[in-house]
Design an enzyme around this catalytic site. Structure first.
Site, mmCIF file in Angstrom:
data_model
loop_
_atom_site.group_PDB
_atom_site.id
_atom_site.type_symbol
_atom_site.label_atom_id
_atom_site.label_comp_id
_atom_site.label_asym_id
_atom_site.label_seq_id
_atom_site.Cartn_x
_atom_site.Cartn_y
_atom_site.Cartn_z
ATOM 1 C CG ASP A 213 -24.961 -52.086 60.465
ATOM 2 O OD1 ASP A 213 -24.315 -51.490 59.584
ATOM 3 O OD2 ASP A 213 -25.978 -51.595 61.001
ATOM 4 C CG ASP B 147 -24.015 -45.886 60.777
ATOM 5 O OD1 ASP B 147 -23.272 -45.349 61.599
ATOM 6 O OD2 ASP B 147 -23.881 -45.766 59.544
ATOM 7 C CE LYS C 53 -33.073 -47.094 61.575
ATOM 8 N NZ LYS C 53 -33.689 -47.749 62.734
ATOM 9 N N GLY C 54 -28.962 -48.674 56.303
ATOM 10 C CA GLY C 54 -28.088 -49.628 55.608
ATOM 11 C C GLY C 54 -27.810 -49.270 54.152
ATOM 12 C CB ILE C 55 -29.836 -47.375 51.767
ATOM 13 C CG1 ILE C 55 -30.929 -48.424 52.033
ATOM 14 C CG2 ILE C 55 -29.828 -46.949 50.322
ATOM 15 C CD1 ILE C 55 -30.791 -49.704 51.269
ATOM 16 N NE ARG D 215 -22.173 -39.825 52.277
ATOM 17 C CZ ARG D 215 -20.864 -39.580 52.270
ATOM 18 N NH1 ARG D 215 -20.376 -38.643 51.493
ATOM 19 N NH2 ARG D 215 -20.042 -40.262 53.056
ATOM 20 C CB SER E 64 -20.252 -49.834 58.443
ATOM 21 O OG SER E 64 -20.956 -48.619 58.262
ATOM 22 C CB SER F 70 -21.040 -45.435 57.228
ATOM 23 O OG SER F 70 -20.544 -44.135 57.464
ATOM 24 C CG ASN G 247 -18.843 -40.251 57.540
ATOM 25 O OD1 ASN G 247 -17.952 -39.407 57.408
ATOM 26 N ND2 ASN G 247 -19.993 -40.174 56.896
ATOM 27 C CE LYS H 107 -24.375 -53.359 55.347
ATOM 28 N NZ LYS H 107 -24.323 -52.777 56.693
ATOM 29 C CD GLU I 81 -26.993 -54.624 58.769
ATOM 30 O OE1 GLU I 81 -27.756 -53.747 59.202
ATOM 31 O OE2 GLU I 81 -26.078 -54.378 57.975
ATOM 32 C CG ASP I 82 -29.616 -50.836 62.515
ATOM 33 O OD1 ASP I 82 -28.721 -51.110 61.675
ATOM 34 O OD2 ASP I 82 -30.072 -49.682 62.665
HETATM 35 C C1 BG6 Z 1 -25.152 -47.002 56.739
HETATM 36 C C2 BG6 Z 1 -26.337 -46.262 57.302
HETATM 37 O O1 BG6 Z 1 -24.469 -47.624 57.764
HETATM 38 O O2 BG6 Z 1 -24.275 -46.110 56.066
HETATM 39 C C3 BG6 Z 1 -27.021 -45.460 56.210
HETATM 40 O O3 BG6 Z 1 -27.236 -47.174 57.876
HETATM 41 C C4 BG6 Z 1 -26.019 -44.561 55.498
HETATM 42 O O4 BG6 Z 1 -28.054 -44.695 56.796
HETATM 43 C C5 BG6 Z 1 -24.861 -45.395 54.973
HETATM 44 O O5 BG6 Z 1 -26.634 -43.854 54.433
HETATM 45 C C6 BG6 Z 1 -23.788 -44.552 54.283
HETATM 46 O O6 BG6 Z 1 -23.180 -43.709 55.216
HETATM 47 P P1 BG6 Z 1 -22.210 -42.525 54.860
HETATM 48 O O7 BG6 Z 1 -21.616 -42.147 56.198
HETATM 49 O O8 BG6 Z 1 -21.165 -43.040 53.911
HETATM 50 O O9 BG6 Z 1 -23.023 -41.445 54.260
HETATM 51 MG MG MG Z 2 -27.276 -50.081 60.627
#
Ligand code: BG6
Ligand code: MG
Length: 220
Positions: A8, A10, A44-46, A48, A115, A117, A119, A146, A170-171
């Site tokens: 993971d 973040d 966390k992990g969820i 956006r 991840s 994310s 981003n 997740k 994972e965290d």
């Molecule tokens: C996860 C984070 O890695 O990415 C979450 O733990 C976050 O907190 C998710 O909502 C989505 O990220 P992003 O950057 O696409 O908004």
């Molecule tokens: Mg994480």
């Protein structure tokens, strides 16, 4: 035999979990919803949009916004988050992670990033770690976030490995569930309470040691 580690990002590789918290908290303030770090564990992990839904529900405002308004709120949070991640440099790699990645490379353990994310790739680039990961799963290609196992299964598939040959780190509670449901060995970073479902957990990234992880993996 262990052949791949799926990370993971973040909260494991860098402390962007904190930036997500700060950005959501600021958005929450604007619409009159306050929450603390305990509630933030649920985010966390969820993804956006799912995070936004959870915040609205928590604040009793689940039905107060149209789809467009929700998209605007998520957009604003992401703009704030993007401002925060601009300051990221390789100095923001969490303690112990560089060593772990190097040790994996030396043992020819292949690396993937799982991840949620969107981003993620930008952050990995800013940390100057893009080269280290053979696979970076694009969360936009997935049906389910997740705690569904899809992202870890996809990472293993792209590495050409089976679940039994991989470990996930994972965290997030949702992330540990995702690894477990992918039938991989799960390594958690966090408190005993939040990591209670992990096969092995450490409190801090600097305790993530390849030898120790391998020992736990082999004795599972
Ligand atoms: C996860 C984070 O890695 O990415 C979450 O733990 C976050 O907190 C998710 O909502 C989505 O990220 P992003 O950057 O696409 O908004
Ligand atoms: Mg994480």
């Amino acid at each position: 035999m262990l052949k791949g580690i799926i990370f993971d990002l973040d909260g494991v590789i860098t402390d962007t979990a904190e930036y997500h918290y700060v950005a959501w908290k600021e958005m929450g303030k604007k619409i009159g919803i306050d929450f603390d770090r305990d509630f933030n564990e649920n985010l966390k992990g969820i993804s956006r949009m799912d995070s936004l839904e959870r915040i609205l529900e928590y604040g009793g405002k689940a039905n107060d916004y149209s789809r467009e308004e929700k998209e605007e709120l998520a957009y604003e949070k992401n703009e704030q988050y993007k401002k925060l991640i601009k300051q990221i440099t390789p100095a923001n790699i969490l303690p112990g992670i560089k060593q772990l990645l190097e040790d994996c490379q030396q043992k020819e353990i292949r690396l993937a990033l799982a991840s949620a994310s969107k981003n993620g790739p930008v952050i990995v680039e800013r940390l100057e770690l893009t080269e280290q990961f053979e696979v970076i799963v694009d969360p936009a290609t997935l049906e389910n976030g997740k705690p569904d196992p899809e992202i870890f299964l996809k990472a293993a598939e792209l590495l050409g490995l089976s679940s039994e040959e991989c470990i996930g780190i994972e965290d997030a509670e949702a992330g540990i569930e995702s690894i477990n449901r992918a039938r991989m060995f799960s390594v958690g970073v966090g408190s005993a309470d939040s990591m209670k479902e992990a096969n092995y957990f450490v409190k801090d990234t600097n305790e993530l040691n390849l030898k120790k992880i391998l020992k736990k993996f082999e004795n599972q």
